[in-house]
Design an enzyme around this catalytic site. Sequence first.
Site, PDB file in Angstrom:
ATOM      1  N   ALA A  62      35.284  -7.232 -19.675  1.00 20.40           N
ATOM      2  CA  ALA A  62      34.020  -7.966 -19.481  1.00 20.40           C
ATOM      3  C   ALA A  62      33.080  -7.037 -18.543  1.00 20.40           C
ATOM      4  O   ALA A  62      31.875  -7.325 -18.851  1.00 20.40           O
ATOM      5  CB  ALA A  62      34.434  -9.184 -18.916  1.00 20.40           C
ATOM      6  N   GLU A 105      30.265  -0.158 -20.724  1.00 18.89           N
ATOM      7  CA  GLU A 105      30.053   1.061 -21.724  1.00 18.89           C
ATOM      8  C   GLU A 105      29.032   1.149 -22.704  1.00 18.89           C
ATOM      9  O   GLU A 105      28.638   1.807 -23.230  1.00 18.89           O
ATOM     10  CB  GLU A 105      31.320   0.824 -22.950  1.00 18.89           C
ATOM     11  N   ASP A 145      -3.402  23.974 -21.766  1.00 20.89           N
ATOM     12  CA  ASP A 145      -4.078  25.266 -22.133  1.00 20.89           C
ATOM     13  C   ASP A 145      -5.147  25.231 -23.223  1.00 20.89           C
ATOM     14  O   ASP A 145      -4.936  24.917 -24.148  1.00 20.89           O
ATOM     15  CB  ASP A 145      -2.722  26.282 -22.946  1.00 20.89           C
ATOM     16  N   ASP A 205       0.960  27.228 -26.391  1.00 17.76           N
ATOM     17  CA  ASP A 205       1.280  27.775 -27.622  1.00 17.76           C
ATOM     18  C   ASP A 205       1.552  29.297 -27.540  1.00 17.76           C
ATOM     19  O   ASP A 205       2.103  29.726 -28.320  1.00 17.76           O
ATOM     20  CB  ASP A 205       0.128  27.858 -28.725  1.00 17.76           C
TER      21      ASP A 205
END
Length: 822
Positions: free
Chosen positions: A247, A251, A293, A563
């Site tokens: 009870a 989990e 950027d 990038d």
Amino acid sequence: MGYNELPSAKPRSVFAIAFEVAKEPMFLLLVAGGLIYLLLGDLQEALMLLGFVFVVMGITLFQERKTERALEALRDLSSPRALVIRDGEHKRIAGREVVPGDLIVLSEGDRVPADAELLSCANLSADESLLTGESVSVRKVCSDGMAAMARPGGDDLPFVYSGSLVVQGHGLAVVKATGLHTEIGKIGKALQKVESYETALQKETTHLVRNLAILGLGLCALVVIVYGLTRDNWIEGFLAGITMAMAVLPEEFPVVLTVFLALGAWRISQNRVLTRRVPAVETLGSATVLCVDKTGTLTMNRMKVKKIFASGEFYEIDDARERLPEAIHEVIEFSILASQIDPFDPMEKAFNQLGLDYLAKTEHIHSDWELVQEYPLSKKLLAMSRVWRSPSGKDYVIAAKGAPEAIADLSHIDEAQHQHLSGAIQSMADEGLRVLGVSRAYFGGTDLPDGQHDFRFQFLGLIGMEDPVRPGVREAIQECYSAGINVKMITGDYPGTAQAIAKQIGLPSNQVVTGPELEKMSDSELQKRLKEVSIFSRVVPEQKLRLVQALKANGEIVAMTGDGVNDATALKAANIGIAMGGRGTDVAREAASLVLLDDDFSSIVKAVRLGRRIFDNLKKAMAYILAIHVPIAGMSLIPVLLEWPLVFFPVQVVFLELIIDPACSVAFEAEPEEADVMSRPPRDPMKPLFSRYTIGLSLLQGLSVLVIVMAVYAVSLYRGQGEAEARALTYTTLIIANLGLILTNRSWSRTILETMRTPNPALWLVVGGALTFLAMVVYVPFLRDLFGFGYLHFIDIALCFMAGVASILWFEGLKMVNGRIN
């Protein structure tokens, strides 16, 4: 010395990583829960719980390989093919085989294999944007043999750098550094040192799970001892203790966290954003600063002619324009003649594109002319000329382009013209434009002179170019501001260019901090300036990393877009690294948490919106889990202490879990966003998911259900209805109250009736499934006997329904009161 590549770290084995994952408390609890179910003989529930262990472990194993992949991508980029001169012969070898002292031959389009010093060059320009962030290629000069190897960035350096791209000209260079000793190698080394981190939510969940597990074990022992001593039946006491542990055993918490983040990553991917690090989904909603950027992120990373100055007037080049004024045709004509026939340089591409768009079928395009000679750009004269001969003409035609001052010098303009020209140059530079001058000359002699100054040039005009802003960037940044997210532009470009872009996209542009200024600042001074300044220019990679770290030291949750290779370390150090998928390098993508697959800046805003929705729903699910466990635990403990008949056995708790698990992991996850999701400030990063307010409301919800359910059980026993019927009444009331908790927790601001208008198919599947199973265990004899229930009449079901609804009415009333106050 070793190969010219980045050394690969020895990858950990799958078993080693799995062992590390298995030592985490939440995974140990999942395994323990599965073993308990196995001991109870419930194979299905045990396999389900243990199955979650392997799913979570698989996701973690995948994420643990980020660093290895980033380093592999860096190695690939840093090892192109190379043309070298050895023993007087030209040889094409693998880039990894280049060694210091090698002579390398560089031509237009080549990737530079190592850091090298230029011995000779002609018109050599290189694109170093991957290393510096500068969108414009930089001019190179020959070495005088006296200069020491310098950092990349800016014009007139006699050095080329590994990973950069030759966009114009050719040259011969001697290799000075390879592998880790190159500038790109230093970035790889720094990337290796930047550690990944555990998110606050992961830490908080781990802490809560551990505490609840300790509480559950303590209550389990208490129930076993009390039951054994008071009733002298230790076997049933042990069974009651196992029920108590089941009870309280939390989990659901780690499972819900994993499911929400995994499904959240899938939802974000539907908006063309790839999630590389799942915990970043949770962090998105609390981002307070977005570091951008400029090159390739805010802008297109390609040059475009924006303005032309000719005959004393400015002419805007607008995409909507059908024709160009006649006055600037000659400027465009000679800018093309001064460029390569099939250009690689971004600026020369821009000239050619403008000619193709507007002058393709006019007398200003000369595809049949013959190139006779080229006068290269030099350090003394920043201009280049190309000499042409037409099929029908006797005279040579010379086209020159270069720095405006150099072109003015070639054209021998007078002082009045020079002052007028200086004003035009400054005006264009203030707009952040890259300015070049264009001139022409004719030569009727037979032998061409040695230098450009021997021609009588006529000044034609100035061409101003820009790296265009991406569509939708301004709107996306305004949305960031409305959501309480500050935007910082961090770029390697010049201050004027950065300020011009900032004005276009709506960033505050009155203050700029440059890289050299940043270098002189202490950490505390930098942290103070970061609160005032939005633009950082001429920044080198290590400084980008320092900026991210300073923002984090200010308590900010930092999202960083980029990038290039130069962004990789900052992307990994940021709370959320966002790489551009289309134009971005492999290194940036591998180091980032998120990747924009279509390079659309507005996708960041969509991802933030989803991140906030995911966190809101996660909070609701966690609050519901905490609330529903209160009556389950209470009804497992109180009857033992009061020496009443037991209400729950393991099978009843398992059935409740079958409702709780899909409700919290599927129904709440699918809940649409709240109306104010993008009009409120980011979540306080210091504020835990389980704040006192959240825990207090959850416990009050759980206690109200416990009081109602306990009252139903007590009254049933008092009336002498028997254990089986009392257990059936109590369990049915708890199921109805459980469904009420699910419905009321869909929103903490809107009532159940208001949320009914918001579709959520997964929710109704859970509700329908729960009611169907309840009907089966109450009215199917086999299942009724298995659960130890008595038969319930319609009036009993009606009473249970009213009792269950009553348990959550106070929270609905609280929402209505808060709604009126707000």
